[in-house]
Design an enzyme around this catalytic site. Sequence first.
Site, PDB file in Angstrom:
ATOM      1  N   SER A 177      -3.956 -10.255   3.173  1.00  0.00           N
ATOM      2  CA  SER A 177      -4.855  -9.110   3.335  1.00  0.00           C
ATOM      3  C   SER A 177      -5.511  -9.033   4.702  1.00  0.00           C
ATOM      4  O   SER A 177      -5.862  -7.947   5.159  1.00  0.00           O
ATOM      5  CB  SER A 177      -5.934  -9.146   2.252  1.00  0.00           C
ATOM      6  OG  SER A 177      -6.591 -10.390   2.237  1.00  0.00           O
ATOM      7  N   HIS A 205      -1.510  -5.867  -1.457  1.00  0.00           N
ATOM      8  CA  HIS A 205      -1.201  -5.109  -0.226  1.00  0.00           C
ATOM      9  C   HIS A 205       0.297  -4.899  -0.039  1.00  0.00           C
ATOM     10  O   HIS A 205       0.732  -4.488   1.035  1.00  0.00           O
ATOM     11  CB  HIS A 205      -1.779  -5.831   0.997  1.00  0.00           C
ATOM     12  CG  HIS A 205      -3.266  -5.867   0.981  1.00  0.00           C
ATOM     13  ND1 HIS A 205      -4.054  -4.843   1.445  1.00  0.00           N
ATOM     14  CD2 HIS A 205      -4.124  -6.813   0.509  1.00  0.00           C
ATOM     15  CE1 HIS A 205      -5.322  -5.145   1.278  1.00  0.00           C
ATOM     16  NE2 HIS A 205      -5.394  -6.339   0.708  1.00  0.00           N
ATOM     17  N   LYS A 236      -5.127   0.395  -4.002  1.00  0.00           N
ATOM     18  CA  LYS A 236      -4.839   0.489  -2.564  1.00  0.00           C
ATOM     19  C   LYS A 236      -3.785   1.584  -2.345  1.00  0.00           C
ATOM     20  O   LYS A 236      -4.128   2.758  -2.343  1.00  0.00           O
ATOM     21  CB  LYS A 236      -4.451  -0.880  -2.024  1.00  0.00           C
ATOM     22  CG  LYS A 236      -5.585  -1.893  -2.262  1.00  0.00           C
ATOM     23  CD  LYS A 236      -5.369  -3.198  -1.580  1.00  0.00           C
ATOM     24  CE  LYS A 236      -6.309  -4.292  -2.074  1.00  0.00           C
ATOM     25  NZ  LYS A 236      -7.733  -4.066  -1.820  1.00  0.00           N
TER      26      LYS A 236
END
Length: 388
Positions: A177, A205, A236
């Site tokens: 990250s 991610h 995300k």
Amino acid sequence: MQFLADYLAQVKADDLYRQTVAYNPVSPAHVQLNGQTCLLLASNNYLGLTHNPAVQQAAADAIWLYGTGAGGARLTTGTFPLVEQLEQELAAFKETEAALVFNTGYMANIGVISALAGPNDVIFSDELNHASIIDGCRLSRAAVVVYRHADMEHLHSLLKATVCHGKRLIISDGVFSMDGDIAPLTTIAQLAQQYNAIIIVDDAHATGVIGPGGKGTAAHFGIADKVQVQIGTLSKALGAEGGFVAGSRELIDYLKNKARSFIFSTALAPGTIAAARAALRELSVRPELVTKLNENALYVRDLLQSANIPVPGGITPIIPVMVESADTAVRLTAELRQQGIILTAIRPPTVPVGTSRLRMTVTAVHEREELAAAVDAISRAVKPLRKT
Ligand code: PMP
């Protein structure tokens, strides 16, 4: 409560004081701050799906149909058909037998890790793993053996040297990250096989970011069948909220019975679930979004490299501009904010001391011209530093 004041004075003295700033989002790539429209290069909204009309409409429709809250935990009254559909779609997306939705990625990590590992087990954990993995390890009460970041020789030597009478688990972020590099999952899988270890990969991610169709790290390396536990987030690239785990039917049934952060929390709201479903659909019907994201990431990485800005190599949209000291990171983000560019200053304890950075994230919805202008401004801010 003098300790409160003492603590705050200390973090301020160390340039580690944190406070929230209220940004008003006007698009996935722009926010308003004090009346100024700024370019946002600090969001994990990688595909811009928070403002996708199909996603927004799905969320609004679900709120009108099913209400604003779930009203119960998943094992009581909080399992709506909507969430079961999402779980089936996530399993299909990850090509696993089943999937389970948690309320956040953080809760998925702490719930899954503490359910799978116990006091007789050993967890091998990358030193740069996310805080939620670290907390999951602590909650599990397993022995935790930390290996140097992405250092497979170190992991191998620790696997060899560590006596374990229970299970071995290897846990890693898929895409890290704060550094944006990709875990060496193929080697991890080989070592896991050799030492009979379970692999848990956290694709917070990586979901919607890497791998064919944005399917994540294991798919990126073509080894999805070797990774037993794939965790991801809906918050995300998928532009919604929530976490998930994908794996075998047995794993999911076990977690429903054992993962405390799943069992003891009210389920996600219908609007959130509907948004995640619509976002997954967008991801599957618009593969060009992932292509554009990756192209934008490489574009910015190339520009920074040409400008001689210290950025570790890689391909992902997480681009750390290394500035070392915490006070410099804070000063430069404030300077750039004045110019209408939002980056995040990342400091200890999020990253090791001496590795503070400006964390830049690129999305599929940024325009080339605005990215080029931002890199220009960042170069001008960072360059004087390199001469001192
Ligand atoms: N894992 C990683 C690697 C993350 O970066 C994050 C969020 N910063 C999480 C898990 C937690 O996900 P969520 O924000 O959905 O709780």
